[in-house]
Design an enzyme around this catalytic site. Structure first.
Site, PDB file in Angstrom:
ATOM      1  N   TRP A   1      -2.689  26.314  35.065  1.00 28.13           N
ATOM      2  CA  TRP A   1      -3.328  26.468  34.883  1.00 28.13           C
ATOM      3  C   TRP A   1      -4.458  25.238  36.387  1.00 28.13           C
ATOM      4  O   TRP A   1      -5.422  25.292  36.796  1.00 28.13           O
ATOM      5  CB  TRP A   1      -4.700  25.320  33.904  1.00 28.13           C
ATOM      6  CG  TRP A   1      -3.625  24.174  33.350  1.00 28.13           C
ATOM      7  CD1 TRP A   1      -2.459  23.986  32.214  1.00 28.13           C
ATOM      8  CD2 TRP A   1      -3.449  23.213  34.203  1.00 28.13           C
ATOM      9  NE1 TRP A   1      -2.301  22.756  32.649  1.00 28.13           N
ATOM     10  CE2 TRP A   1      -2.653  22.211  33.260  1.00 28.13           C
ATOM     11  CE3 TRP A   1      -4.446  22.159  34.798  1.00 28.13           C
ATOM     12  CZ2 TRP A   1      -2.418  20.236  33.873  1.00 28.13           C
ATOM     13  CZ3 TRP A   1      -4.074  21.127  35.825  1.00 28.13           C
ATOM     14  CH2 TRP A   1      -2.632  19.739  34.823  1.00 28.13           C
TER      15      TRP A   1
ATOM     16  N   LYS B   1       1.138  36.049  31.592  1.00 28.21           N
ATOM     17  CA  LYS B   1       0.968  35.339  30.048  1.00 28.21           C
ATOM     18  C   LYS B   1       0.557  34.004  31.084  1.00 28.21           C
ATOM     19  O   LYS B   1       1.108  33.222  30.992  1.00 28.21           O
ATOM     20  CB  LYS B   1       2.127  34.853  29.647  1.00 28.21           C
ATOM     21  CG  LYS B   1       1.845  34.103  28.206  1.00 28.21           C
ATOM     22  CD  LYS B   1       2.254  32.155  28.582  1.00 28.21           C
ATOM     23  CE  LYS B   1       0.899  31.714  27.855  1.00 28.21           C
ATOM     24  NZ  LYS B   1      -0.048  31.008  27.863  1.00 28.21           N
TER      25      LYS B   1
ATOM     26  N   ALA C   1      -2.047  30.313  31.471  1.00 33.06           N
ATOM     27  CA  ALA C   1      -1.677  28.776  30.700  1.00 33.06           C
ATOM     28  C   ALA C   1      -3.576  29.056  29.397  1.00 33.06           C
ATOM     29  O   ALA C   1      -4.138  30.155  29.867  1.00 33.06           O
ATOM     30  CB  ALA C   1      -2.583  27.455  31.413  1.00 33.06           C
ATOM     31  N   SER C   2      -3.495  28.400  28.367  1.00 33.53           N
ATOM     32  CA  SER C   2      -3.855  28.998  27.102  1.00 33.53           C
ATOM     33  C   SER C   2      -5.746  28.137  27.164  1.00 33.53           C
ATOM     34  O   SER C   2      -6.447  28.954  27.145  1.00 33.53           O
ATOM     35  CB  SER C   2      -3.810  28.329  26.584  1.00 33.53           C
ATOM     36  OG  SER C   2      -2.920  28.798  25.497  1.00 33.53           O
TER      37      SER C   2
ATOM     38  N   GLY D   1       4.669  25.165  35.272  1.00 30.64           N
ATOM     39  CA  GLY D   1       4.943  24.719  34.371  1.00 30.64           C
ATOM     40  C   GLY D   1       5.336  23.295  34.545  1.00 30.64           C
ATOM     41  O   GLY D   1       5.970  22.197  35.173  1.00 30.64           O
ATOM     42  N   SER D   2       5.823  22.306  33.075  1.00 29.56           N
ATOM     43  CA  SER D   2       6.036  21.908  32.811  1.00 29.56           C
ATOM     44  C   SER D   2       7.735  21.971  32.159  1.00 29.56           C
ATOM     45  O   SER D   2       8.843  22.565  32.285  1.00 29.56           O
ATOM     46  CB  SER D   2       5.795  20.467  31.729  1.00 29.56           C
ATOM     47  OG  SER D   2       5.834  21.811  30.764  1.00 29.56           O
TER      48      SER D   2
ATOM     49  N   GLU E   1       9.619  26.605  37.978  1.00 28.19           N
ATOM     50  CA  GLU E   1       8.748  25.886  40.027  1.00 28.19           C
ATOM     51  C   GLU E   1       8.237  25.280  39.049  1.00 28.19           C
ATOM     52  O   GLU E   1       7.135  25.017  38.655  1.00 28.19           O
ATOM     53  CB  GLU E   1       7.580  26.622  40.653  1.00 28.19           C
ATOM     54  CG  GLU E   1       7.750  26.691  41.595  1.00 28.19           C
ATOM     55  CD  GLU E   1       6.562  25.567  41.747  1.00 28.19           C
ATOM     56  OE1 GLU E   1       6.530  23.822  41.364  1.00 28.19           O
ATOM     57  OE2 GLU E   1       5.236  25.837  42.246  1.00 28.19           O
ATOM     58  N   LEU E   2       8.875  23.666  38.440  1.00 25.62           N
ATOM     59  CA  LEU E   2       8.289  22.626  37.741  1.00 25.62           C
ATOM     60  C   LEU E   2       7.540  21.736  38.878  1.00 25.62           C
ATOM     61  O   LEU E   2       6.481  21.905  39.380  1.00 25.62           O
ATOM     62  CB  LEU E   2       9.747  22.215  36.555  1.00 25.62           C
ATOM     63  CG  LEU E   2      10.122  23.616  36.477  1.00 25.62           C
ATOM     64  CD1 LEU E   2      11.568  23.225  35.553  1.00 25.62           C
ATOM     65  CD2 LEU E   2       9.461  24.640  35.557  1.00 25.62           C
TER      66      LEU E   2
ATOM     67  N   CYS F   1       1.798  20.011  41.588  1.00 27.01           N
ATOM     68  CA  CYS F   1       3.368  19.639  41.636  1.00 27.01           C
ATOM     69  C   CYS F   1       3.471  18.905  42.936  1.00 27.01           C
ATOM     70  O   CYS F   1       4.695  18.324  43.009  1.00 27.01           O
ATOM     71  CB  CYS F   1       3.746  20.987  41.603  1.00 27.01           C
ATOM     72  SG  CYS F   1       3.871  22.760  42.091  1.00 27.01           S
TER      73      CYS F   1
ATOM     74  N   GLU G   1       6.668  12.051  36.783  1.00 32.26           N
ATOM     75  CA  GLU G   1       5.388  12.671  37.500  1.00 32.26           C
ATOM     76  C   GLU G   1       4.110  12.538  36.597  1.00 32.26           C
ATOM     77  O   GLU G   1       3.663  12.480  35.895  1.00 32.26           O
ATOM     78  CB  GLU G   1       5.356  14.538  37.244  1.00 32.26           C
ATOM     79  CG  GLU G   1       4.828  15.159  37.647  1.00 32.26           C
ATOM     80  CD  GLU G   1       4.582  16.541  38.143  1.00 32.26           C
ATOM     81  OE1 GLU G   1       5.377  16.815  36.931  1.00 32.26           O
ATOM     82  OE2 GLU G   1       4.037  16.990  39.123  1.00 32.26           O
TER      83      GLU G   1
HETATM   84  P1  NDP Z   1       2.993  23.463  30.905  1.00 31.90           P
HETATM   85  O1  NDP Z   1       4.489  23.337  31.062  1.00 31.90           O
HETATM   86  O2  NDP Z   1       2.998  23.370  29.122  1.00 31.90           O
HETATM   87  O3  NDP Z   1       2.358  24.774  30.850  1.00 31.90           O
HETATM   88  C1  NDP Z   1       2.232  25.561  31.942  1.00 31.90           C
HETATM   89  C2  NDP Z   1       2.172  27.186  30.551  1.00 31.90           C
HETATM   90  O4  NDP Z   1       3.585  27.288  30.213  1.00 31.90           O
HETATM   91  C3  NDP Z   1       1.441  27.477  30.528  1.00 31.90           C
HETATM   92  O5  NDP Z   1       1.181  29.000  30.094  1.00 31.90           O
HETATM   93  C4  NDP Z   1       1.722  27.580  29.037  1.00 31.90           C
HETATM   94  O6  NDP Z   1       1.467  28.409  27.900  1.00 31.90           O
HETATM   95  C5  NDP Z   1       2.700  27.794  29.109  1.00 31.90           C
HETATM   96  N1  NDP Z   1       4.357  26.485  28.135  1.00 31.90           N
HETATM   97  C6  NDP Z   1       3.777  25.369  27.919  1.00 31.90           C
HETATM   98  N2  NDP Z   1       5.169  25.135  27.119  1.00 31.90           N
HETATM   99  C7  NDP Z   1       5.884  26.698  27.061  1.00 31.90           C
HETATM  100  C8  NDP Z   1       6.842  27.082  26.206  1.00 31.90           C
HETATM  101  N3  NDP Z   1       7.997  26.009  25.626  1.00 31.90           N
HETATM  102  N4  NDP Z   1       7.642  28.606  26.136  1.00 31.90           N
HETATM  103  C9  NDP Z   1       6.909  29.154  26.881  1.00 31.90           C
HETATM  104  N5  NDP Z   1       5.911  28.767  27.484  1.00 31.90           N
HETATM  105  C10 NDP Z   1       5.263  27.402  27.747  1.00 31.90           C
HETATM  106  O7  NDP Z   1       1.770  22.509  31.189  1.00 31.90           O
HETATM  107  P2  NDP Z   1       1.388  21.804  30.001  1.00 31.90           P
HETATM  108  O8  NDP Z   1      -0.268  22.071  30.964  1.00 31.90           O
HETATM  109  O9  NDP Z   1       0.837  21.107  29.026  1.00 31.90           O
HETATM  110  O10 NDP Z   1       0.638  20.584  32.301  1.00 31.90           O
HETATM  111  C11 NDP Z   1       2.147  19.879  31.067  1.00 31.90           C
HETATM  112  C12 NDP Z   1       2.492  18.899  32.714  1.00 31.90           C
HETATM  113  O11 NDP Z   1       3.532  19.673  33.247  1.00 31.90           O
HETATM  114  C13 NDP Z   1       1.572  18.297  33.799  1.00 31.90           C
HETATM  115  O12 NDP Z   1       1.347  16.988  33.312  1.00 31.90           O
HETATM  116  C14 NDP Z   1       2.630  18.000  34.635  1.00 31.90           C
HETATM  117  O13 NDP Z   1       3.424  17.503  35.306  1.00 31.90           O
HETATM  118  C15 NDP Z   1       2.994  19.763  34.674  1.00 31.90           C
HETATM  119  N6  NDP Z   1       2.800  20.931  34.920  1.00 31.90           N
HETATM  120  C16 NDP Z   1       2.881  21.027  36.554  1.00 31.90           C
HETATM  121  C17 NDP Z   1       2.487  22.029  36.917  1.00 31.90           C
HETATM  122  C18 NDP Z   1       3.468  22.694  38.402  1.00 31.90           C
HETATM  123  O14 NDP Z   1       2.150  23.014  39.250  1.00 31.90           O
HETATM  124  N7  NDP Z   1       4.416  22.714  38.335  1.00 31.90           N
HETATM  125  C19 NDP Z   1       1.666  22.970  36.653  1.00 31.90           C
HETATM  126  C20 NDP Z   1       1.165  21.965  35.015  1.00 31.90           C
HETATM  127  C21 NDP Z   1       1.382  21.148  34.137  1.00 31.90           C
HETATM  128  P3  NDP Z   1       0.322  26.891  26.812  1.00 31.90           P
HETATM  129  O15 NDP Z   1      -0.967  26.778  28.256  1.00 31.90           O
HETATM  130  O16 NDP Z   1      -0.270  28.494  25.962  1.00 31.90           O
HETATM  131  O17 NDP Z   1       0.497  26.335  26.371  1.00 31.90           O
END
Ligand code: NDP
Length: 454
Positions: free
Chosen positions: A130, A154, A156-157, A206-207, A228-229, A262, A359
């Protein structure tokens, strides 16, 4: 909370969405596969024309898209407008350069003629976050579609309306139906989609836990992924640096997107000689930032995207302080509705606390002091992450050592770490693997086919 738009500035639930049923997911997969069979055969010029149209739509309606981003995840409206416009730039970049990036490459061998050609892989699943709800998607979609792949998003929700708007942009631009589809599904359905035979590869931003789970599943089915984490990027300021320029950039580097990036600078590694002055000036500039309604033109810092992100950052700061870190400014969520956390600076941070290991995804700057270049590099590299690094010096020898010794996917000297369609973007270590953008980005999701003719 399911798939929904919740205004982060007020906490108000604005719109909830029903996730797709299994039968609907199956239908999307089947349509994506059918779309690929036709789409892969279309000439590059046609795809480029549609991609240029997408760029035009993004530019013309930048404000409309920006309002959606700000409404759903709280970034200040001026940054959201800039984001929509940057998406137009990446669309144009690949519209103009894909043919050259994907042209056959001759190679000498024992054949009479041998060469490499690039072919699309098929349906690619993109799991996106998101924080840059348009940019993260377009930097995947522009090269993937120009290479002849089709995309399933897919998102973010918490950004469903952005997700739907993005699919609509590709349709309006003229791309054939189903070449780019948004799947409104929760993360619990990602396993089902990535495991499906029709999906050939995946990318996730994401994370770490999400990346780990996604890549494990894809690996089980022998499918390529790009990850890209997170990052805990260092921002190193040495004694010879232009201090005012460094401080000014530090503010943007830490506060961009309300601190939720990130590649934000998270750990400020300062030469002892300039550390007091750097901290003093940074605190002054942080305190001058305007926090508030992200829809207001003059807001610098809006709310964090979700209550969970607010809780996480609050807990990280409290744990650090309990273990001895000092709060220079900020340090407490704002006592008002919405997910507001003020610009914060932590100093005197003892080893073994969250700033050394985690982070910080919010507006918190972490200060460290070092007495020489060796210690600066050692501290910068002492994290599990390796995304970007910004280093400030006017000394050539120092510069060369920083470039070669920092463990990161990118090193920026005397500047802000940023993504640019013309330069590859990605990390090492637990920040992920693979590259987005540039020629390297478009080569991630192609079959690099060797052709040998006797
Ligand atoms: P998430 O990693 O949970 O979400 C990112 C995406 O992955 C969303 O579309 C989410 O879907 C999906 N997702 C979550 N869990 C899974 C899974 N087990 N298998 C497949 N897809 C999954 O990030 P959060 O929004 O919870 O943020 C948490 C932390 O992640 C932040 O504090 C930050 O540290 C890190 N982050 C890093 C980012 C970056 O740019 N590198 C971007 C966002 C977060 P859904 O929303 O439906 O859960």
């Amino acid at each position: 909370m399911g798939i929904a738009t919740i205004n982060p500035a007020t906490g108000e639930l604005l719109k909830a969405f029903e996730p797709l049923t299994d039968a609907q997911i199956e239908d999307c997969l089947s349509r994506a596969q059918q779309a690929f069979e036709q789409y892969r055969r279309l000439p590059m010029e046609q795809k480029a024309g549609w991609m240029q149209n997408a760029a035009n739509i993004l530019e013309t309606d930048a404000e409309k898209f920006a309002k959606l981003m700000t409404l759903e995840m709280g970034k200040p409206i001026k940054s959201a407008i800039a984001e929509a416009k940057k998406c137009a730039v990446v669309c144009r970049y690949y519209a103009e350069n894909a043919a050259q990036f994907l042209a056959n490459v001759s190679a000498e061998s024992d054949a009479s003629h041998s060469y490499v050609r690039y072919e699309p892989l098929g349906v690619i699943l993109a799991v996106m976050p998101w924080n840059f709800p348009f940019w993260q998607v377009f930097r995947f979609a522009a090269p993937a579609l120009m290479a002849g792949n089709v995309g399933l998003l897919k998102h973010a929700s918490n950004v469903p309306q952005c997700a739907l708007a993005i699919a609509e942009i590709f349709t309006q631009a003229g791309f054939p139906e189903d070449v780019f589809q948004t799947l409104l599904i929760g993360s619990d359905k990602v396993a089902q989609v990535i495991s499906d035979d029709r999906v050939k590869a995946g990318t996730l931003t994401g994370s770490e836990p999400a990346g780990m789970s996604f890549a494990s599943l894809a690996g089980k089915h022998i499918k390529k992924t790009v990850l890209e984490l997170g990052g805990s990027d260092p921002f190193i300021v040495l004694e010879s640096a232009d201090l005012e320029a460094a401080v000014q950039t530090a503010v943007t580097a830490r506060m961009l997107n309300n601190g939720q990036s990130c590649i934000a600078a998270k750990r400020f590694i300062l030469a002892s000689a300039i550390a007091d002055e750097f901290e003093r000036r940074l605190a002054e500039k942080f305190q001058a930032l305007k926090i508030g309604d992200p829809m207001a033109e003059d807001t610098d810092v809006g709310p964090l995207a979700t209550p969970e992100i607010l809780q996480d950052i609050d807990k990280q700061v409290k744990t650090s302080v309990e273990k001895g870190a000092k709060v220079l400014i900020g340090g407490q969520p704002l006592d008002q509705p919405g997910n507001f956390y003020p610009p914060t600076i932590l100093s005197d941070i003892p080893p073994g606390t969250p700033p050394y290991e985690e982070e910080f995804f919010g507006p918190v700057a972490l200060m460290f002091r070092v007495s020489n270049l060796d210690d600066a590099i050692k501290l910068a590299n002492s994290t599990v992450f390796g995304l970007g690094a910004s280093a400030w010096t006017t000394d050539e020898a120092e510069r060369d050592r920083l470039i070669s010794e920092l463990d990161a996917g990118a090193v920026f000297i005397n500047g802000l770490v940023k993504s640019d369609p013309r330069l590859p973007f990605g990390g090492i270590k637990r920040s992920g693997y693979g590259r987005e953008l540039s020629i390297q980005g478009i080569h991630e999701f192609v079959n690099i086919k060797t052709v040998w003719i006797k």
